[in-house]
Design an enzyme around this catalytic site. Structure first.
Site, PDB file in Angstrom:
ATOM      1  N   GLU A  39      48.891  37.661  33.962  1.00  0.00           N
ATOM      2  CA  GLU A  39      47.507  37.469  34.417  1.00  0.00           C
ATOM      3  C   GLU A  39      46.609  36.959  33.281  1.00  0.00           C
ATOM      4  O   GLU A  39      46.757  37.361  32.135  1.00  0.00           O
ATOM      5  CB  GLU A  39      46.959  38.805  34.939  1.00  0.00           C
ATOM      6  N   LYS A 108      42.252  36.181  43.196  1.00  0.00           N
ATOM      7  CA  LYS A 108      42.368  37.638  43.262  1.00  0.00           C
ATOM      8  C   LYS A 108      41.357  38.232  44.238  1.00  0.00           C
ATOM      9  O   LYS A 108      40.152  38.003  44.115  1.00  0.00           O
ATOM     10  CB  LYS A 108      42.173  38.219  41.859  1.00  0.00           C
ATOM     11  N   CYS A 142      47.594  42.035  39.612  1.00  0.00           N
ATOM     12  CA  CYS A 142      47.237  43.283  38.941  1.00  0.00           C
ATOM     13  C   CYS A 142      46.696  44.362  39.896  1.00  0.00           C
ATOM     14  O   CYS A 142      47.457  45.001  40.611  1.00  0.00           O
ATOM     15  CB  CYS A 142      46.255  42.980  37.808  1.00  0.00           C
TER      16      CYS A 142
END
Length: 256
Positions: A39, A108, A142
């Site tokens: 990431e 995200k 994540c």
């Protein structure tokens, strides 16, 4: 299918140096079908500086990955990068096939309150599966790992491998490893989790990248420092396990 994960020691605030590291790593790979990055590898969590550091519309880093994919003849799950668009910033995962074409992009969805992500980043609004090497796959970033709805939907759409690209902190690594195994077992698919190493603004990243098969068995795992892990993936393994333990056929979706 052979997959390599780069547990990269991030270079906060230096996209140029980060790109040099990624290029060196990719050019050193041999016999790999899919290469995976962590990431925010281009900037790390220098969120206050995204106005100067983020890649404008993804042109810089995406073109960079496209060139390397074509040069090496390798598919790249490009972790995620900080991207700027129309005065907004996104944490964006980019998937590039070995022909140098963007196969998929994902912003995200779940932003981390503990790191002030909602203050600096805009959340994505959609996600789906994509194809590489003729197989269906998915990617999450994540904090998304804490939301099982994402991986379940990807699995229901046919994803055989789900990538988790992360800069997960050292202090919560027990959560990371437990959730990764749970996602593999409950969705009966491979999980390839590429975490970062190093630190940014006092946050130490925990490493422990891993590749997990659909039973929850760990095929390869890393320590906490920068390193590469490699594993061979047998897509038929996922199909066999789903037939042996028919979780998806036993679902009572009308009740939940």
């Amino acid at each position: 299918m052979r997959i390599a994960l780069y547990q990269m020691a991030v270079v906060p605030g230096r996209p140029d140096l980060a790109a040099e590291k990624v290029a060196s790593w990719l050019r050193g790979l041999e016999g790999i079908d899919i290469a995976v990055l962590p990431e925010m590898w281009n900037t790390s969590y220098e969120l206050e500086r995204l106005g100067e550091l983020a890649d404008e519309k993804g042109r810089r880093e995406i073109d960079f990955l496209k060139g390397l994919a074509q040069e090496k003849g390798i598919h790249i799950v490009g972790g995620s990068i900080a991207v700027s668009e129309e005065e907004k910033h996104f944490n964006r995962s980019v998937i590039v096939n070995k022909q140098g074409e963007v196969a998929y992009q994902y912003d995200k969805i779940h932003l981390v309150p503990m790191l002030d992500e909602p203050r600096y980043l805009s959340a994505g609004e959609q996600f789906k599966t994509f194809e590489l090497a003729g197989e269906k796959m998915g990617v999450i970033i994540c904090y998304d790992l804490r939301f099982p709805e994402l991986t379940r939907r990807l699995a229901l759409e046919g994803a055989e491998i789900i990538y988790v690209v992360a800069e997960w902190p050292e202090e919560r690594m027990d959560h990371f490893t437990a959730l990764l195994k749970a996602r593999a077992i409950e969705n009966q698919c491979y999980i390839a989790a590429c975490n970062a190493a190093g630190e940014c603004n006092g946050t130490v990243f925990g490493g422990q990248s891993m590749i997990i098969e659909p039973t929850g068995q760990v095929l390869a795992t890393a320590g906490q420092k920068e390193e590469t892990i490699i594993a061979d993936i047998d897509i038929e393994r996922s199909t066999a396990i789903r037939q042996a333990i028919p979780v998806f056929e036993s679902r009572r979706s009308e009740l939940y």
